[in-house]
Design a protein around this motif. Structure first.
Motif, mmCIF file in Angstrom:
data_model
loop_
_atom_site.group_PDB
_atom_site.id
_atom_site.type_symbol
_atom_site.label_atom_id
_atom_site.label_comp_id
_atom_site.label_asym_id
_atom_site.label_seq_id
_atom_site.Cartn_x
_atom_site.Cartn_y
_atom_site.Cartn_z
ATOM 1 N N HIS A 143 -24.173 81.700 -13.443
ATOM 2 C CA HIS A 143 -24.953 80.788 -14.270
ATOM 3 C C HIS A 143 -25.140 79.416 -13.639
ATOM 4 N N GLY A 144 -24.358 79.045 -12.655
ATOM 5 C CA GLY A 144 -24.531 77.771 -11.963
ATOM 6 C C GLY A 144 -23.890 76.577 -12.630
ATOM 7 N N ILE A 145 -23.072 76.787 -13.656
ATOM 8 C CA ILE A 145 -22.468 75.660 -14.362
ATOM 9 C C ILE A 145 -21.477 74.896 -13.478
ATOM 10 N N ARG A 146 -20.971 75.546 -12.443
ATOM 11 C CA ARG A 146 -20.062 74.860 -11.515
ATOM 12 C C ARG A 146 -20.724 74.597 -10.163
ATOM 13 N N SER A 147 -22.040 74.685 -10.121
ATOM 14 C CA SER A 147 -22.750 74.421 -8.872
ATOM 15 C C SER A 147 -22.649 72.933 -8.531
ATOM 16 N N ARG A 148 -22.838 72.597 -7.287
ATOM 17 C CA ARG A 148 -22.709 71.218 -6.810
ATOM 18 C C ARG A 148 -23.666 70.292 -7.563
ATOM 19 N N GLU A 149 -24.912 70.735 -7.761
ATOM 20 C CA GLU A 149 -25.901 69.900 -8.442
ATOM 21 C C GLU A 149 -25.490 69.620 -9.893
ATOM 22 N N TYR A 150 -25.004 70.644 -10.574
ATOM 23 C CA TYR A 150 -24.619 70.487 -11.969
ATOM 24 C C TYR A 150 -23.408 69.568 -12.100
ATOM 25 N N VAL A 151 -22.441 69.712 -11.210
ATOM 26 C CA VAL A 151 -21.240 68.867 -11.242
ATOM 27 C C VAL A 151 -21.623 67.409 -10.982
ATOM 28 N N GLU A 152 -22.511 67.164 -10.014
ATOM 29 C CA GLU A 152 -22.950 65.790 -9.736
ATOM 30 C C GLU A 152 -23.702 65.205 -10.926
ATOM 31 N N MET A 153 -24.526 66.021 -11.590
ATOM 32 C CA MET A 153 -25.269 65.556 -12.758
ATOM 33 C C MET A 153 -24.299 65.188 -13.886
ATOM 34 N N ARG A 154 -23.280 66.020 -14.120
ATOM 35 C CA ARG A 154 -22.290 65.712 -15.160
ATOM 36 C C ARG A 154 -21.544 64.419 -14.857
ATOM 37 N N LYS A 155 -21.183 64.201 -13.566
ATOM 38 C CA LYS A 155 -20.490 62.970 -13.197
ATOM 39 C C LYS A 155 -21.368 61.753 -13.462
ATOM 40 N N ALA A 156 -22.656 61.851 -13.139
ATOM 41 C CA ALA A 156 -23.577 60.740 -13.376
ATOM 42 C C ALA A 156 -23.691 60.450 -14.869
ATOM 43 N N ILE A 157 -23.788 61.488 -15.684
ATOM 44 C CA ILE A 157 -23.878 61.303 -17.138
ATOM 45 C C ILE A 157 -22.595 60.675 -17.666
ATOM 46 N N ASN A 158 -21.443 61.141 -17.193
ATOM 47 C CA ASN A 158 -20.166 60.569 -17.644
ATOM 48 C C ASN A 158 -20.045 59.101 -17.251
ATOM 49 N N ASP A 159 -20.522 58.748 -16.065
ATOM 50 C CA ASP A 159 -20.508 57.343 -15.644
ATOM 51 C C ASP A 159 -21.369 56.490 -16.570
ATOM 52 N N LEU A 160 -22.544 57.009 -16.943
ATOM 53 C CA LEU A 160 -23.418 56.267 -17.857
ATOM 54 C C LEU A 160 -22.763 56.089 -19.221
ATOM 55 N N VAL A 161 -22.106 57.118 -19.717
ATOM 56 C CA VAL A 161 -21.424 57.036 -21.016
ATOM 57 C C VAL A 161 -20.292 56.012 -20.956
ATOM 58 N N ARG A 162 -19.533 55.993 -19.854
ATOM 59 C CA ARG A 162 -18.453 55.005 -19.710
ATOM 60 C C ARG A 162 -19.000 53.576 -19.706
ATOM 61 N N GLU A 163 -20.098 53.385 -18.971
ATOM 62 C CA GLU A 163 -20.713 52.055 -18.921
ATOM 63 C C GLU A 163 -21.193 51.632 -20.302
ATOM 64 N N GLU A 164 -21.783 52.574 -21.046
ATOM 65 C CA GLU A 164 -22.250 52.277 -22.392
ATOM 66 C C GLU A 164 -21.086 51.862 -23.293
ATOM 67 N N LYS A 165 -19.954 52.555 -23.189
ATOM 68 C CA LYS A 165 -18.788 52.206 -24.008
ATOM 69 C C LYS A 165 -18.243 50.837 -23.642
ATOM 70 N N GLU A 166 -18.263 50.505 -22.334
ATOM 71 C CA GLU A 166 -17.817 49.190 -21.908
ATOM 72 C C GLU A 166 -18.721 48.089 -22.457
#
Length: 89
Positions: free
Chosen positions: A60-83
């Motif tokens: 399914h590609g949920i652990r593919s490199r592109e998907y993992v990088e996309m999740r990290k970018a989204i998590n970074d945005l969420v952290r910045e929003e909380k800050e």
């Protein structure tokens, strides 16, 4: 036909040796290492298969490199929003 004095196997004998060791005897493998690898073809040089949909185990590609990088970018945005929210309050 000109006969060469050099042994045609001299390059094979001069090749770097495999770095794998036997679990039983502890001795190193004496096979020639594959170019660009530290081990011979029997010990895994060039093994495995490609990544992506061409991979036979791809589901399914949920652990593919592109998907993992996309999740990290989204998590970074969420952290910045909380800050930013914490600074506003």
């Amino acid at each position: 036909m000109k006969k060469s004095d050099t042994n045609p196997m001299s390059k094979a004998h001069a090749a770097p040796r495999c770095m794998a060791t036997s679990k039983r005897t502890g001795e190193r493998c004496k096979g020639p290492a594959v170019k660009g690898w530290a081990v011979c073809r029997f010990h895994g040089a060039g093994g495995g298969h490609g990544a992506g949909k061409a991979n036979p185990a791809y589901k399914h590609g949920i652990r593919s490199r592109e998907y993992v990088e996309m999740r990290k970018a989204i998590n970074d945005l969420v952290r910045e929003e909380k800050e930013i929210e914490a600074l506003i309050k």
